[in-house]
Design a protein around this motif. Sequence first.
Motif, PDB file in Angstrom:
ATOM      1  N   ALA A   1      -8.348  13.962   7.138  1.00  0.00           N
ATOM      2  CA  ALA A   1      -7.573  13.584   5.964  1.00  0.00           C
ATOM      3  C   ALA A   1      -8.155  12.318   5.336  1.00  0.00           C
ATOM      4  CB  ALA A   1      -6.120  13.354   6.356  1.00  0.00           C
ATOM      5  N   PHE A   2      -7.711  12.030   4.121  1.00  0.00           N
ATOM      6  CA  PHE A   2      -8.205  10.873   3.384  1.00  0.00           C
ATOM      7  C   PHE A   2      -7.903   9.586   4.152  1.00  0.00           C
ATOM      8  CE2 PHE A   2      -7.339   7.681  -0.063  1.00  0.00           C
ATOM      9  CZ  PHE A   2      -8.666   7.506  -0.430  1.00  0.00           C
ATOM     10  N   GLN A   3      -8.919   8.768   4.345  1.00  0.00           N
ATOM     11  CA  GLN A   3      -8.827   7.474   5.029  1.00  0.00           C
ATOM     12  C   GLN A   3      -8.287   7.605   6.455  1.00  0.00           C
ATOM     13  OE1 GLN A   3      -6.605   4.856   2.396  1.00  0.00           O
ATOM     14  NE2 GLN A   3      -8.423   4.401   1.176  1.00  0.00           N
ATOM     15  N   GLU A   4      -8.622   8.686   7.114  1.00  0.00           N
ATOM     16  CA  GLU A   4      -8.166   8.860   8.492  1.00  0.00           C
ATOM     17  C   GLU A   4      -8.976   7.981   9.437  1.00  0.00           C
ATOM     18  OE1 GLU A   4      -7.520  12.270  11.968  1.00  0.00           O
ATOM     19  OE2 GLU A   4      -8.241  12.844   9.979  1.00  0.00           O
TER      20      GLU A   4
ATOM     21  N   PRO B   1       3.403   5.901  11.065  1.00  0.00           N
ATOM     22  CA  PRO B   1       2.978   7.032  10.221  1.00  0.00           C
ATOM     23  C   PRO B   1       3.910   7.228   9.027  1.00  0.00           C
ATOM     24  CG  PRO B   1       2.898   7.626  12.544  1.00  0.00           C
ATOM     25  CD  PRO B   1       3.598   6.295  12.458  1.00  0.00           C
ATOM     26  N   ARG B   2       3.358   7.770   7.970  1.00  0.00           N
ATOM     27  CA  ARG B   2       4.110   7.929   6.722  1.00  0.00           C
ATOM     28  C   ARG B   2       5.346   8.806   6.918  1.00  0.00           C
ATOM     29  NH1 ARG B   2       2.924   7.613   1.118  1.00  0.00           N
ATOM     30  NH2 ARG B   2       4.943   7.678   0.090  1.00  0.00           N
ATOM     31  N   ASP B   3       5.236   9.880   7.686  1.00  0.00           N
ATOM     32  CA  ASP B   3       6.383  10.759   7.893  1.00  0.00           C
ATOM     33  C   ASP B   3       7.473  10.093   8.736  1.00  0.00           C
ATOM     34  OD1 ASP B   3       4.261  11.090   9.882  1.00  0.00           O
ATOM     35  OD2 ASP B   3       5.650  12.450  10.886  1.00  0.00           O
ATOM     36  N   VAL B   4       7.080   9.166   9.597  1.00  0.00           N
ATOM     37  CA  VAL B   4       8.061   8.413  10.391  1.00  0.00           C
ATOM     38  C   VAL B   4       8.857   7.474   9.484  1.00  0.00           C
ATOM     39  CG1 VAL B   4       8.311   6.651  12.188  1.00  0.00           C
ATOM     40  CG2 VAL B   4       6.779   8.597  12.550  1.00  0.00           C
ATOM     41  N   LEU B   5       8.184   6.850   8.522  1.00  0.00           N
ATOM     42  CA  LEU B   5       8.863   5.933   7.603  1.00  0.00           C
ATOM     43  C   LEU B   5       9.775   6.665   6.621  1.00  0.00           C
ATOM     44  CD1 LEU B   5       5.970   3.419   6.768  1.00  0.00           C
ATOM     45  CD2 LEU B   5       7.998   2.993   8.175  1.00  0.00           C
ATOM     46  N   SER B   6       9.393   7.852   6.211  1.00  0.00           N
ATOM     47  CA  SER B   6      10.198   8.597   5.231  1.00  0.00           C
ATOM     48  C   SER B   6      11.292   9.423   5.885  1.00  0.00           C
ATOM     49  CB  SER B   6       9.300   9.510   4.397  1.00  0.00           C
ATOM     50  OG  SER B   6       8.641  10.462   5.232  1.00  0.00           O
ATOM     51  N   GLY B   7      11.172   9.673   7.184  1.00  0.00           N
ATOM     52  CA  GLY B   7      12.170  10.471   7.884  1.00  0.00           C
ATOM     53  C   GLY B   7      13.502   9.747   8.002  1.00  0.00           C
TER      54      GLY B   7
ATOM     55  N   ASN C   1      -3.006   2.571   5.286  1.00  0.00           N
ATOM     56  CA  ASN C   1      -3.708   2.999   6.498  1.00  0.00           C
ATOM     57  C   ASN C   1      -5.216   2.990   6.256  1.00  0.00           C
ATOM     58  OD1 ASN C   1      -3.060   5.485   4.787  1.00  0.00           O
ATOM     59  ND2 ASN C   1      -4.555   6.326   6.227  1.00  0.00           N
ATOM     60  N   GLY C   2      -5.994   3.206   7.300  1.00  0.00           N
ATOM     61  CA  GLY C   2      -7.448   3.247   7.157  1.00  0.00           C
ATOM     62  C   GLY C   2      -8.033   1.883   6.872  1.00  0.00           C
ATOM     63  N   PRO C   3      -8.678   1.680   5.713  1.00  0.00           N
ATOM     64  CA  PRO C   3      -9.339   0.391   5.437  1.00  0.00           C
ATOM     65  C   PRO C   3      -8.376  -0.777   5.373  1.00  0.00           C
ATOM     66  CG  PRO C   3      -9.270   1.763   3.467  1.00  0.00           C
ATOM     67  CD  PRO C   3      -8.866   2.640   4.612  1.00  0.00           C
ATOM     68  N   GLY C   4      -7.147  -0.564   4.923  1.00  0.00           N
ATOM     69  CA  GLY C   4      -6.175  -1.648   4.917  1.00  0.00           C
ATOM     70  C   GLY C   4      -5.838  -2.096   6.319  1.00  0.00           C
TER      71      GLY C   4
ATOM     72  N   GLY D   1       0.832  -1.194   0.000  1.00  0.00           N
ATOM     73  CA  GLY D   1       0.000   0.000   0.000  1.00  0.00           C
ATOM     74  C   GLY D   1       0.864   1.239   0.000  1.00  0.00           C
ATOM     75  N   SER D   2       0.288   2.354  -0.416  1.00  0.00           N
ATOM     76  CA  SER D   2       1.072   3.585  -0.590  1.00  0.00           C
ATOM     77  C   SER D   2       1.565   4.168   0.726  1.00  0.00           C
ATOM     78  CB  SER D   2       0.220   4.632  -1.320  1.00  0.00           C
ATOM     79  OG  SER D   2      -0.937   4.959  -0.560  1.00  0.00           O
ATOM     80  N   ALA D   3       0.929   3.831   1.853  1.00  0.00           N
ATOM     81  CA  ALA D   3       1.307   4.427   3.138  1.00  0.00           C
ATOM     82  C   ALA D   3       2.620   3.878   3.683  1.00  0.00           C
ATOM     83  CB  ALA D   3       0.195   4.208   4.168  1.00  0.00           C
ATOM     84  N   THR D   4       3.120   2.781   3.090  1.00  0.00           N
ATOM     85  CA  THR D   4       4.335   2.151   3.619  1.00  0.00           C
ATOM     86  C   THR D   4       5.356   1.865   2.522  1.00  0.00           C
ATOM     87  OG1 THR D   4       3.166   0.037   3.433  1.00  0.00           O
ATOM     88  CG2 THR D   4       3.220   1.064   5.612  1.00  0.00           C
ATOM     89  N   MET D   5       5.378   2.692   1.490  1.00  0.00           N
ATOM     90  CA  MET D   5       6.269   2.404   0.363  1.00  0.00           C
ATOM     91  C   MET D   5       7.739   2.412   0.769  1.00  0.00           C
ATOM     92  SD  MET D   5       4.326   1.538  -1.966  1.00  0.00           S
ATOM     93  CE  MET D   5       5.643   1.232  -3.123  1.00  0.00           C
TER      94      MET D   5
END
Length: 304
Positions: free
Chosen positions: A113-116, A163-169, A76-79, A27-31
């Motif tokens: 936000a989307f899918q929050e 969170p996405r920012d934690v993974l990309s940081g 995130n969200g439904p996944g 999924g896009s939240a954990t690329m």
Amino acid sequence: MTQLSGGQAAVEALRAERTRHVFGLIGSATMELFDALYDASDISFIGVRDERTGTHMADGYARVSGDPGVILAGQNGPGATNLVTGLSQAKAAFSPVVSIAGALSSAHVYRDAFQEVDQQSVFTPVTKKTWTAPSTDRVPELFREAFRTAMTPRRGPVQLNLPRDVLSGQATFEMPMQRPEQYRHFHLPGAHPDAIAPAARLLTGARQPALRRRGGAEVGGDRLDLGALRLDERAAALSAREPLQEAGGVELGALLCAERPVEAEHWDVARGGSGPAVTGNAAPAVSRLLHVACGKSPWQRRPR
């Protein structure tokens, strides 16, 4: 010290835990995590059709192998919410599942936000513990805590939201990361002989003793060898539907803890939850009941 992204740190933490298989759905939240996982040739990623089946697969892997089963929900969200049913089952069976899910970027929380979804609140009731990583530098620490919690008796599933920012940081980490033997206890204290002796006397003197074995005695390499248990010639485990059978010179049967009968082998009695029909048939004749690694008694009263 080595500089890594949060996604790379997550994969290094999985390596430190000697994780061999990860079930999941991209999924896009954990690329960032999946990019790092792609380069980890020592970890096999097993793609699934949806997160629900992947959670059950991780649960089954944990029960058979005795190692933590890892499920990764990439969206995130439904996944993430698709994990709930499988984690609930794993919790009921004391199965050590480490569930990882992408989460909304920290700056977008509470902004519709989307899918929050409030994943921290969703997973707390169905896991031993749920964490949401607050920063990139704490990713390895939380992975260690997640694996330790899942594998500490009573074992059970845990949830780690990234969170996405934690993974990309980016952050600097001490390498190699700590391995389980460096921070986790593997041996538990045994019961005191003064506590065991009275229980043994009750069982050996019982007219109709019964044995109920559940999750903590059945997981992978920690499966308890109940064939080593011995009572005198009069001892027999009560079976509501199965005939008694000879095993090691002692007549044994199964106290059925499931709706359908499961054939007993030595002291290996049926697993599962206690059905009302079985409880009603078996309870009146049982004079002593030995619980082995059970979460609760099937005869206890429900809270009013």
